[in-house]
Design an enzyme around this catalytic site. Structure first.
Site, PDB file in Angstrom:
ATOM      1  N   GLY A  67       0.510  -1.200  -0.145  1.00  0.00           N
ATOM      2  CA  GLY A  67      -0.019   0.146   0.166  1.00  0.00           C
ATOM      3  C   GLY A  67       0.910   1.242   0.162  1.00  0.00           C
TER       4      GLY A  67
ATOM      5  N   ARG B 283       1.210  -4.888  -5.237  1.00  0.00           N
ATOM      6  CA  ARG B 283       0.991  -6.088  -4.596  1.00  0.00           C
ATOM      7  C   ARG B 283       1.398  -7.244  -5.953  1.00  0.00           C
ATOM      8  NH1 ARG B 283      -2.314  -3.570  -1.214  1.00  0.00           N
ATOM      9  NH2 ARG B 283      -1.567  -3.585   0.718  1.00  0.00           N
TER      10      ARG B 283
ATOM     11  N   ASP C 297       5.326  -5.202   5.536  1.00  0.00           N
ATOM     12  CA  ASP C 297       5.782  -6.874   6.182  1.00  0.00           C
ATOM     13  C   ASP C 297       5.740  -7.611   4.842  1.00  0.00           C
ATOM     14  OD1 ASP C 297       3.279  -6.780   6.631  1.00  0.00           O
ATOM     15  OD2 ASP C 297       3.473  -7.217   8.573  1.00  0.00           O
TER      16      ASP C 297
ATOM     17  N   THR D 204       4.130   2.389   5.472  1.00  0.00           N
ATOM     18  CA  THR D 204       2.545   2.124   5.555  1.00  0.00           C
ATOM     19  C   THR D 204       1.951   2.782   6.662  1.00  0.00           C
ATOM     20  OG1 THR D 204       1.222   0.418   6.406  1.00  0.00           O
ATOM     21  CG2 THR D 204       3.265   0.303   6.981  1.00  0.00           C
TER      22      THR D 204
ATOM     23  N   ASP E 107      -0.379   2.285   8.377  1.00  0.00           N
ATOM     24  CA  ASP E 107      -1.078   1.373   9.646  1.00  0.00           C
ATOM     25  C   ASP E 107      -0.020   1.438  10.882  1.00  0.00           C
ATOM     26  OD1 ASP E 107      -3.349   1.185   8.085  1.00  0.00           O
ATOM     27  OD2 ASP E 107      -2.569  -0.875   7.278  1.00  0.00           O
TER      28      ASP E 107
ATOM     29  N   ASP F 171       1.948  -0.739  11.603  1.00  0.00           N
ATOM     30  CA  ASP F 171       1.764  -2.466  12.213  1.00  0.00           C
ATOM     31  C   ASP F 171       2.879  -3.157  11.766  1.00  0.00           C
ATOM     32  OD1 ASP F 171       1.269  -2.249   9.556  1.00  0.00           O
ATOM     33  OD2 ASP F 171      -0.350  -3.896   9.439  1.00  0.00           O
TER      34      ASP F 171
ATOM     35  N   ARG G 265      -6.369  -2.749   9.500  1.00  0.00           N
ATOM     36  CA  ARG G 265      -7.068  -4.093   9.470  1.00  0.00           C
ATOM     37  C   ARG G 265      -6.709  -4.846  10.600  1.00  0.00           C
ATOM     38  NH1 ARG G 265      -9.899  -5.223   4.879  1.00  0.00           N
ATOM     39  NH2 ARG G 265      -8.671  -3.727   3.934  1.00  0.00           N
TER      40      ARG G 265
END
Lengths: 328, 328, 328, 328
Positions: free
Chosen positions: B15, B76, B107, B130, B132, B134, B176
């Site tokens: 992303g 991706r 990741d 990213t 996020d 995460d 997510r």
């Protein structure tokens, strides 16, 4: 054993910073959560001296988390630097039965609070709020992140016009004693040179660098100058000096000034202000005093006010190296 | 002994995130500074497989530090997950004599890079990009800070209309698998409730909390819902459930969606991307490989890709407590 | 001869719009300037019916010119559509000796006001406030310009991610009956297609256009869809239809929703709100009634409420032609 | 009969303005739509003289509609003011078989173009681009609306700190000959006083007004000063004068400077630039020449360059009255 805290006073003092309202809100709501009373004093220490205050509850601080400035207003109080001033302040606190203070401000604020606390045994906790980030004991002060974004947005705008006209711009940013804002916004905005008080680049190196930049084909350039830069010239004199020596440059000066203090706080500053201020109240309830809350990595830590007042934070000089690499 | 690095390839993958352009710029300029060549591959690993690339020099990356997205584009790649795909990619690198790769992404990107590196002995360095946040091994990923500000600005706007109409808003934000965005923007925007995947608040507690909020005199409320929230209902079902149970609420839903990925990067993200990417190039020159650069406190650190891939970062659950105190 | 006006009431009603606070402020300050009293009623006509109001003076409206939403709050009142509801409202006005009303809102608001004015001989003046710009008698409504900027900024962000991923985005914007927002933001953000209620482009032409765009080498595309578009499919169905027919597109949907209603008003909206509202008060003092103030070129004009209610403004269809030329 | 147009040149000249890129894009795309060639000249008239140009097609102008500045760059050309300079420019056009020019800029640009057109019978069309809005023949120039928003956002930030410290701020905004920016942003930001070149308020009235404002309980005040204000003092002298006479004021000065020229154009400016520039190309194809396109109400009109050059637009003095009413 420390007295049980039932009433807390809160002030904002020194230069205002975005996120101070978020900090006041968090002090008030933490008091409400722990069922103690909270009093907001207006105009920094002056409100303490003159008894200009208001009781604040959870509703009083609705819809302020996103507002710049401080609704309690702020000031630099000369009177509080006198014994008489502090004595008046103590009378007010005693009359209102206020047990402790949360001080939102910079090191000048904390120095005053520290003296007051020693004189009258009033526990105080400092919450670092200033856009300059020049406070020992925390990686970030409240308002600093917002100011970085404000400055970078302003430089982005100036870059538009600098590129359109092939101009050289000298942009003065805040930071009388510390180059945090200059260094980070200089990297963030892709400035060709950054002048900060912590390092005397020297006029010759500045000319060299601008000449090199010109030769490499860059037609516009941005030089960020920290207001406290020690190069011996103010930003206008600097621009004159450069154009006398490098006459092919069409140089302009912008002093960003007070727009750097205002604006809606960034998410980072709102969360930081919230976490620090809740912690400040909890520390008082735990019987602690005369420390400042700070951020280290992702934790809220504390640092004795004595250290905060007497030590200086260091800028990360590695950033100067990064800046040089990137302005290639 | 590791081979001397002369040519580095760089991709953005997964992303997109604000600050990826600043990261590419810093890779390119660091290469230029250290006198090595830099090649940008388009569309993530697909560009590696198809040989879709371009040599980049310091001028190619002018005026992109402030642009959202990634000019190298991203994707991706399914093909890179196959042995055949990676074999093609290796052929391209061999033909172009590219010695090492900088991988800007999340990741999934690093997992692919790790396999590739082991198969073909190509050193890779990961740069976490990213929104996020995460990713294990860094306190902040590139783009996260910008996304927090984008979300908080959007919620501030929704708060205007929520207050004007005395409404309850459910706002879905990205995340997510992790509640970083929800938790921080929820505190930053003064949300009444925050639902994140890491903690199942439960529908009953949500109703309780909204009832309490109503009784305390609040006429409008904001609930932030992380898209990966595990409460068993999507955000529209959640709104329906609440209005069925608390019919005095006029509930609306906003799914913020892809505006969270775009926008001019914040100063923080620009500086972070710059520092991490310079470091990534320097690590390759130092003979290191298969690590990710990360931020810890104010330092750029490294973490083996193996750990990055197999571990999860923890959200700071203390923030949930702060949120509860502040939504009093 | 008309009665001398001594007390004016003001409400905001219908959907909220940025600039409504600036409008209220200008009503209040104009009253203060002309030495008459001003009363603000809360929650639109409901406040009139329930007697929920407050006297406002120049200080009550300090520091609100830049705030989104409306501090008087707004609502769509069902009760005011009944004879009984309006009778109650009249009682309140009579008791408070309020002589006239300024109504800030859309055509629904004005329709109710018109009936009320005829029934009880209360002069009303309409001030057009709605982001949709769908009101006859003015080139611009308060809030419309701000909403255009909000939407364009959001699409700019989505363009970042659309370009990075070579995606097709369908973005739904507000405008149930009118395509003003869609058409102007579509041009302003460089959208490839714009779907508005005023013109049925047809599904075939949409597919043609997107195919052509793809062939011309564009890898990402943006389609703006007005929420009131009459193509017979909602925005999600539209995206499905397109990807079924043009499977090389990776399509995503964003519904911008209520962020379009909020935010700090633009300079244009603040000035417009200020001028219109001062004029509204002056018209009442001049004995006028049952007109709406409007903007035409650079002048504040008036239009009978009867016309405002029964006619529809036309979008400038020439903009569709401009959009086609520019999406080449 | 006029010659058939096959190739059009376009320049941006004079001070840059947000929306100039959107204007260039629309010129290029309109040419592409009508199957004629388009050449962009760099650095205003200098590019014409030096033959510094590039053929532009629809793809060359992708993703620039939202960028500040002008990618063709701009300059004020001394050489073009000489007969020799214009002769060189004509040679370039003749060699490249360029039939006509679109000139994006201000009245200085148009004056040069007008002379050139008469000397060499080259049709020119003017597109008004300047933030100052000081051009006869159009209600709005490209960039003006964006500048208003930039200034108002800056003043909002300064208001935060002014309120927090109870300060008086003098803010200098652009507008050497015309008070458009000062007047509109002054109203939009709720300034207490506005000083513009078109009206000499007088120092005494300024003092009176500030005294009155203080007495009414306002603790902070903002005075907007147009850079071309004729009061006989620059903004720093003005601040000194006021604090000497009203010593209770803590006065600060901010000169907004070049941030006013940059930034992402507003939706209004993007649409305006798009419409005007398409029209400019269509006028050339229709055989017209030596006119400027302008906006009147919602229509794109034309005005002979002769009039544009020799007449001055009037500010709407009614706005001064509005400002006085609102600063009550």
């Amino acid at each position: 054993m420390s007295k049980k805290i039932k009433r807390i006073g809160v002030i904002t003092s020194g230069g205002d910073a975005p996120g101070m309202n978020a900090a006041i809100r968090a002090v008030v709501r933490a008091c409400s959560y722990y069922h103690i009373s909270c009093y907001g004093f207006y105009n920094g220490y002056n409100g303490l001296i003159n008894g200009n205050f208001e009781e604040l509850d959870a509703r009083s601080v609705r819809n302020i988390i996103n507002r710049g400035g401080t609704f309690l207003k702020t000031a630099r109080s000369k009177e509080f630097r006198t014994k008489e001033g502090r004595a008046k302040a103590y009378e007010v606190l005693k009359n209102e039965e206020i047990d402790a203070l949360v001080l939102i401000g910079g090191d000048g604020t904390f120095a005053g609070g520290q003296i007051f606390s020693h004189e009258y045994d009033i526990p105080v906790i400092g919450v670092p709020g200033t856009i300059d980030n020049d406070i020992y004991g925390t990686s970030h002060t409240i308002g600093y992140d917002t100011a970085l974004n404000t400055v970078v947005e302003a430089i982005d705008k100036i870059r538009d016009t600098a590129s359109s006209h092939d101009r050289l711009f000298f942009i003065e940013v805040m930071g009388r004693d510390a180059g945090f804002i200059a260094l980070n916004t200089g990297i963030g905005a892709g400035a060709e040179e950054i002048l900060i008080p912590e390092e005397d680049l020297g006029l010759d190196r500045l000319l060299d660098s601008l000449e090199k930049s010109r030769r490499s084909g860059k037609s516009s350039s941005i030089v960020i100058v920290s207001e406290g830069d020690k190069i011996g010239k103010n930003v206008f004199q600097l621009a004159d000096y450069v154009t006398q020596n490098l006459p092919y440059y069409d140089a302009k000066v912008t002093v960003l000034g007070h727009i750097q203090r205002g604006g809606t706080p960034s998410c980072f500053d709102r969360v930081l202000a919230s976490r620090m201020s809740v912690k400040a109240v909890e520390l008082l309830l735990d019987g602690q005093k005369n420390v400042m809350v700070g951020l280290k990595d992702d934790d809220i830590i504390t640092c004795p006010l004595d250290n905060v007042i007497h030590e200086k934070p260091n800028i990360n000089k590695d950033l100067l190296r990064i800046s040089e690499i990137l302005s290639t």
